[in-house]
Design a protein around this motif. Sequence first.
Motif, PDB file in Angstrom:
ATOM      1  N   THR A  66      12.942 -12.551  -0.057  1.00  0.00           N
ATOM      2  CA  THR A  66      12.402 -12.177  -1.359  1.00  0.00           C
ATOM      3  C   THR A  66      11.013 -12.781  -1.501  1.00  0.00           C
ATOM      4  OG1 THR A  66      14.624 -12.219  -2.297  1.00  0.00           O
ATOM      5  CG2 THR A  66      12.793 -12.308  -3.843  1.00  0.00           C
ATOM      6  N   THR A  67      10.082 -12.007  -2.068  1.00  0.00           N
ATOM      7  CA  THR A  67       8.749 -12.526  -2.343  1.00  0.00           C
ATOM      8  C   THR A  67       8.808 -13.417  -3.571  1.00  0.00           C
ATOM      9  OG1 THR A  67       7.747 -10.533  -1.441  1.00  0.00           O
ATOM     10  CG2 THR A  67       6.361 -11.904  -2.837  1.00  0.00           C
ATOM     11  N   ALA A  68       8.289 -14.631  -3.445  1.00  0.00           N
ATOM     12  CA  ALA A  68       8.259 -15.576  -4.560  1.00  0.00           C
ATOM     13  C   ALA A  68       7.004 -15.340  -5.386  1.00  0.00           C
ATOM     14  CB  ALA A  68       8.279 -17.006  -4.037  1.00  0.00           C
ATOM     15  N   SER A  69       7.065 -15.656  -6.645  1.00  0.00           N
ATOM     16  CA  SER A  69       5.914 -15.547  -7.525  1.00  0.00           C
ATOM     17  C   SER A  69       4.939 -16.678  -7.224  1.00  0.00           C
ATOM     18  CB  SER A  69       6.378 -15.639  -8.976  1.00  0.00           C
ATOM     19  OG  SER A  69       5.290 -15.656  -9.842  1.00  0.00           O
ATOM     20  N   THR A  70       3.624 -16.361  -7.186  1.00  0.00           N
ATOM     21  CA  THR A  70       2.599 -17.379  -6.967  1.00  0.00           C
ATOM     22  C   THR A  70       1.543 -17.270  -8.052  1.00  0.00           C
ATOM     23  OG1 THR A  70       1.274 -15.942  -5.539  1.00  0.00           O
ATOM     24  CG2 THR A  70       2.925 -17.320  -4.463  1.00  0.00           C
ATOM     25  N   SER A  71       0.855 -18.365  -8.295  1.00  0.00           N
ATOM     26  CA  SER A  71      -0.224 -18.323  -9.289  1.00  0.00           C
ATOM     27  C   SER A  71      -1.449 -17.687  -8.653  1.00  0.00           C
ATOM     28  CB  SER A  71      -0.549 -19.721  -9.793  1.00  0.00           C
ATOM     29  OG  SER A  71      -1.441 -20.360  -8.925  1.00  0.00           O
ATOM     30  N   ASN A  72      -2.352 -17.221  -9.488  1.00  0.00           N
ATOM     31  CA  ASN A  72      -3.591 -16.605  -9.014  1.00  0.00           C
ATOM     32  C   ASN A  72      -4.776 -17.560  -9.145  1.00  0.00           C
ATOM     33  OD1 ASN A  72      -2.499 -14.112  -8.277  1.00  0.00           O
ATOM     34  ND2 ASN A  72      -2.446 -13.491 -10.423  1.00  0.00           N
ATOM     35  N   GLU A  73      -4.522 -18.861  -9.077  1.00  0.00           N
ATOM     36  CA  GLU A  73      -5.570 -19.856  -9.256  1.00  0.00           C
ATOM     37  C   GLU A  73      -6.525 -19.940  -8.071  1.00  0.00           C
ATOM     38  OE1 GLU A  73      -3.844 -23.559 -10.330  1.00  0.00           O
ATOM     39  OE2 GLU A  73      -2.714 -22.696 -11.975  1.00  0.00           O
ATOM     40  N   PHE A  74      -6.084 -19.558  -6.906  1.00  0.00           N
ATOM     41  CA  PHE A  74      -6.938 -19.626  -5.731  1.00  0.00           C
ATOM     42  C   PHE A  74      -6.602 -18.492  -4.777  1.00  0.00           C
ATOM     43  CE2 PHE A  74      -3.143 -21.978  -4.723  1.00  0.00           C
ATOM     44  CZ  PHE A  74      -2.894 -21.687  -3.396  1.00  0.00           C
ATOM     45  N   TYR A  75      -7.551 -18.132  -3.959  1.00  0.00           N
ATOM     46  CA  TYR A  75      -7.348 -17.087  -2.959  1.00  0.00           C
ATOM     47  C   TYR A  75      -7.564 -17.692  -1.589  1.00  0.00           C
ATOM     48  CZ  TYR A  75      -7.400 -13.768  -6.739  1.00  0.00           C
ATOM     49  OH  TYR A  75      -7.087 -13.080  -7.884  1.00  0.00           O
ATOM     50  N   THR A  76      -6.519 -17.927  -0.894  1.00  0.00           N
ATOM     51  CA  THR A  76      -6.581 -18.458   0.462  1.00  0.00           C
ATOM     52  C   THR A  76      -5.245 -18.207   1.130  1.00  0.00           C
ATOM     53  OG1 THR A  76      -7.107 -20.394   1.804  1.00  0.00           O
ATOM     54  CG2 THR A  76      -5.830 -20.787  -0.184  1.00  0.00           C
ATOM     55  N   ASP A  77      -5.264 -18.149   2.428  1.00  0.00           N
ATOM     56  CA  ASP A  77      -4.000 -18.017   3.144  1.00  0.00           C
ATOM     57  C   ASP A  77      -3.320 -19.376   3.213  1.00  0.00           C
ATOM     58  OD1 ASP A  77      -6.006 -18.977   4.810  1.00  0.00           O
ATOM     59  OD2 ASP A  77      -5.017 -18.228   6.601  1.00  0.00           O
ATOM     60  N   LEU A  78      -2.048 -19.366   3.444  1.00  0.00           N
ATOM     61  CA  LEU A  78      -1.283 -20.588   3.607  1.00  0.00           C
ATOM     62  C   LEU A  78      -0.970 -20.732   5.090  1.00  0.00           C
ATOM     63  CD1 LEU A  78       1.036 -20.178   0.518  1.00  0.00           C
ATOM     64  CD2 LEU A  78      -0.932 -21.695   0.737  1.00  0.00           C
ATOM     65  N   ARG A  79      -1.314 -21.858   5.670  1.00  0.00           N
ATOM     66  CA  ARG A  79      -1.194 -22.090   7.115  1.00  0.00           C
ATOM     67  C   ARG A  79       0.139 -22.654   7.548  1.00  0.00           C
ATOM     68  NH1 ARG A  79      -4.641 -19.177   9.927  1.00  0.00           N
ATOM     69  NH2 ARG A  79      -6.628 -19.090   8.859  1.00  0.00           N
ATOM     70  N   GLY A  80       0.874 -23.241   6.628  1.00  0.00           N
ATOM     71  CA  GLY A  80       2.158 -23.821   6.992  1.00  0.00           C
ATOM     72  C   GLY A  80       2.893 -24.320   5.768  1.00  0.00           C
ATOM     73  N   VAL A  81       4.107 -24.773   5.993  1.00  0.00           N
ATOM     74  CA  VAL A  81       4.932 -25.285   4.904  1.00  0.00           C
ATOM     75  C   VAL A  81       5.848 -26.366   5.476  1.00  0.00           C
ATOM     76  CG1 VAL A  81       6.677 -23.450   5.180  1.00  0.00           C
ATOM     77  CG2 VAL A  81       6.485 -24.658   2.994  1.00  0.00           C
ATOM     78  N   ILE A  82       6.050 -27.420   4.687  1.00  0.00           N
ATOM     79  CA  ILE A  82       6.983 -28.484   5.064  1.00  0.00           C
ATOM     80  C   ILE A  82       7.904 -28.776   3.894  1.00  0.00           C
ATOM     81  CG2 ILE A  82       5.417 -29.544   6.742  1.00  0.00           C
ATOM     82  CD1 ILE A  82       4.854 -31.723   4.628  1.00  0.00           C
ATOM     83  N   TRP A  83       9.002 -29.454   4.177  1.00  0.00           N
ATOM     84  CA  TRP A  83       9.928 -29.940   3.170  1.00  0.00           C
ATOM     85  C   TRP A  83       9.931 -31.456   3.279  1.00  0.00           C
ATOM     86  CZ3 TRP A  83      12.392 -29.115  -1.111  1.00  0.00           C
ATOM     87  CH2 TRP A  83      13.500 -29.873  -1.450  1.00  0.00           C
ATOM     88  N   ASP A  84       9.633 -32.166   2.198  1.00  0.00           N
ATOM     89  CA  ASP A  84       9.537 -33.635   2.249  1.00  0.00           C
ATOM     90  C   ASP A  84      10.782 -34.330   1.658  1.00  0.00           C
ATOM     91  OD1 ASP A  84       9.311 -33.492  -0.505  1.00  0.00           O
ATOM     92  OD2 ASP A  84       7.371 -34.536  -0.597  1.00  0.00           O
TER      93      ASP A  84
END
Length: 91
Positions: A66-84
């Motif tokens: 499912t596509t999650a909702s994101t804010s439109n505050e910035f335009y850039t790709d996301l390079r990765g994701v981690i769980w802390d």
Amino acid sequence: NGSIFVAAGDKGEIYTSPEGKNWTRRVTRTDNSLNGVVWNGKQFVAVGGTSYSRIILTSPDGINWTTASTSNEFYTDLRGVIWDNNQFIAY
């Protein structure tokens, strides 16, 4: 999640495998490249995009996305994701 491998790539491609040898393509409904995927014990999160947009996908099982909702505050790709162990951090 302990029972499935998940790999993400170009044009919204996500593949899953029960043993890391035989892979099945999953439907994501995005053409954006995916650059990272992580599991937190309850759900998978995949991230990516282009220089003009970004995409965040979630899945409880690695199969249904499912596509999650994101804010439109910035335009850039996301390079990765981690769980802390507390929250997802996309970069």
